[in-house]
Design a protein around this motif. Sequence first.
Motif, PDB file in Angstrom:
ATOM      1  N   LEU A 133       0.860  -1.184   0.000  1.00  0.00           N
ATOM      2  CA  LEU A 133       0.000   0.000   0.000  1.00  0.00           C
ATOM      3  C   LEU A 133       0.894   1.231   0.000  1.00  0.00           C
ATOM      4  CD1 LEU A 133      -3.102   0.078   0.135  1.00  0.00           C
ATOM      5  CD2 LEU A 133      -2.908   0.579   2.560  1.00  0.00           C
ATOM      6  N   HIS A 135      -0.622   4.486  -0.193  1.00  0.00           N
ATOM      7  CA  HIS A 135      -1.392   5.648   0.241  1.00  0.00           C
ATOM      8  C   HIS A 135      -2.529   5.187   1.157  1.00  0.00           C
ATOM      9  CE1 HIS A 135      -3.817   4.165  -3.128  1.00  0.00           C
ATOM     10  NE2 HIS A 135      -4.858   4.733  -2.536  1.00  0.00           N
ATOM     11  N   GLU A 137      -6.209   4.691   2.232  1.00  0.00           N
ATOM     12  CA  GLU A 137      -7.453   4.513   1.499  1.00  0.00           C
ATOM     13  C   GLU A 137      -8.607   5.213   2.222  1.00  0.00           C
ATOM     14  OE1 GLU A 137      -7.849   0.294   1.193  1.00  0.00           O
ATOM     15  OE2 GLU A 137      -6.530   0.180  -0.558  1.00  0.00           O
ATOM     16  N   ASN A 138      -9.772   5.210   1.575  1.00  0.00           N
ATOM     17  CA  ASN A 138     -10.961   5.803   2.165  1.00  0.00           C
ATOM     18  C   ASN A 138     -11.700   4.741   2.983  1.00  0.00           C
ATOM     19  OD1 ASN A 138     -13.152   7.387   2.813  1.00  0.00           O
ATOM     20  ND2 ASN A 138     -14.171   7.108   0.845  1.00  0.00           N
ATOM     21  N   TYR A 139     -11.759   4.913   4.302  1.00  0.00           N
ATOM     22  CA  TYR A 139     -12.413   3.950   5.188  1.00  0.00           C
ATOM     23  C   TYR A 139     -13.810   4.397   5.615  1.00  0.00           C
ATOM     24  CZ  TYR A 139      -7.567   2.459   5.505  1.00  0.00           C
ATOM     25  OH  TYR A 139      -6.290   2.056   5.202  1.00  0.00           O
ATOM     26  N   GLU A 187      -8.133  10.253   2.976  1.00  0.00           N
ATOM     27  CA  GLU A 187      -7.844   9.387   1.830  1.00  0.00           C
ATOM     28  C   GLU A 187      -6.822  10.043   0.905  1.00  0.00           C
ATOM     29  OE1 GLU A 187     -10.164   7.579  -2.119  1.00  0.00           O
ATOM     30  OE2 GLU A 187     -11.144   9.020  -0.766  1.00  0.00           O
TER      31      GLU A 187
END
Length: 349
Positions: A133, A135, A137-139, A187
């Motif tokens: 990974l 970056h 992420e959008n959680y 994100e």
Amino acid sequence: MKLTEKIKNFKPKEFAEDVKKESLKTISAIDNNKKPFLLVAVLAIALMFIICWVTFFATVRGPEQVMVPNVEGKELTTALLELQAKELYPKIQLKYTDNPDDAGKILNQNPISGSIVKAGRRINLTVSRGTILDHVENYIGQKYDDVKINLQTMFTGSTRPLIVLAEPGYKSDQSEAGTILAQDPPEGTIISNPVTVKLIVSKGPEFDNTRIPNITGISFEELITTIATTKVVFDFTAHTATGNEKEGVVTSQEAQESEFVPNYTRINAELSLPRTQKPSEVLGLFSANLPDYPYAVEMTLESSKDGIKETIIKLRHTGGNVTIPYIAEKDSELLLSIAGRVVARQTVD
């Protein structure tokens, strides 16, 4: 002597004897020289073989021996050029690492540098693919338990996980309990070093109420269905049925002032157990002590025997003291899981 006279004086019998004598002399001479002749022939063949052998190895030379260069820590393109100069050929394997700066670099090599090998040998190179990974992420909108498990799986065996979840904050919200409402950092944040992500998680609606189900006297199957679907947490205690009590049912439950209570209110209930259990099947009460959860999490109780698992119940529970009625095969093992991870075990006896 004239030819005519020779013809007149020719005697066939004497001529035949002379021919025979000469033939015997010739054969005797050949026999006397047989051994030397064979020896000369063998020596000639051996000499020709030696000459051919020397000529072959003089003209055909084996692969040159070279020293394996040290390419560990170098960029792949640089390593390939150095190996090519030595007439060595790479066999590449790719591997994820914890450090984003390792991408495209040689992590290790086999044979090691300094080894003497023949030109044309293959050299095993392990090359970094960088991090899994790069970056954040959008959680937001995902379930906290799912995100936690995914990150744990992603960095299993890693000595330095790139994303670490801080202890989440909780707030009441109309979203389902356990839903991620906000995150920091946002994100798209580039990961160059391990990042600690802070999450705000929903506790569910603050004032949601639920109707208290009456579980007294219902069948065991109805009891399990009710526990699995209600938003009330029942704390069971058990005793062996006495007198005229019906076996395997709830004999009493704690009274409440109202038929509606806040979601996941805890209510005490008493379960009667059979006076005599069946030879192969047991009706009992599973119990475990777990951490208190800020919201109800999904739990699964399964029975396991000889590698075969059967689901007894799936329910939502807030943790702490967990008690669940069950019917399971004798000598089987009961497994309580949360998000796929076993958190408690109990043997049926």
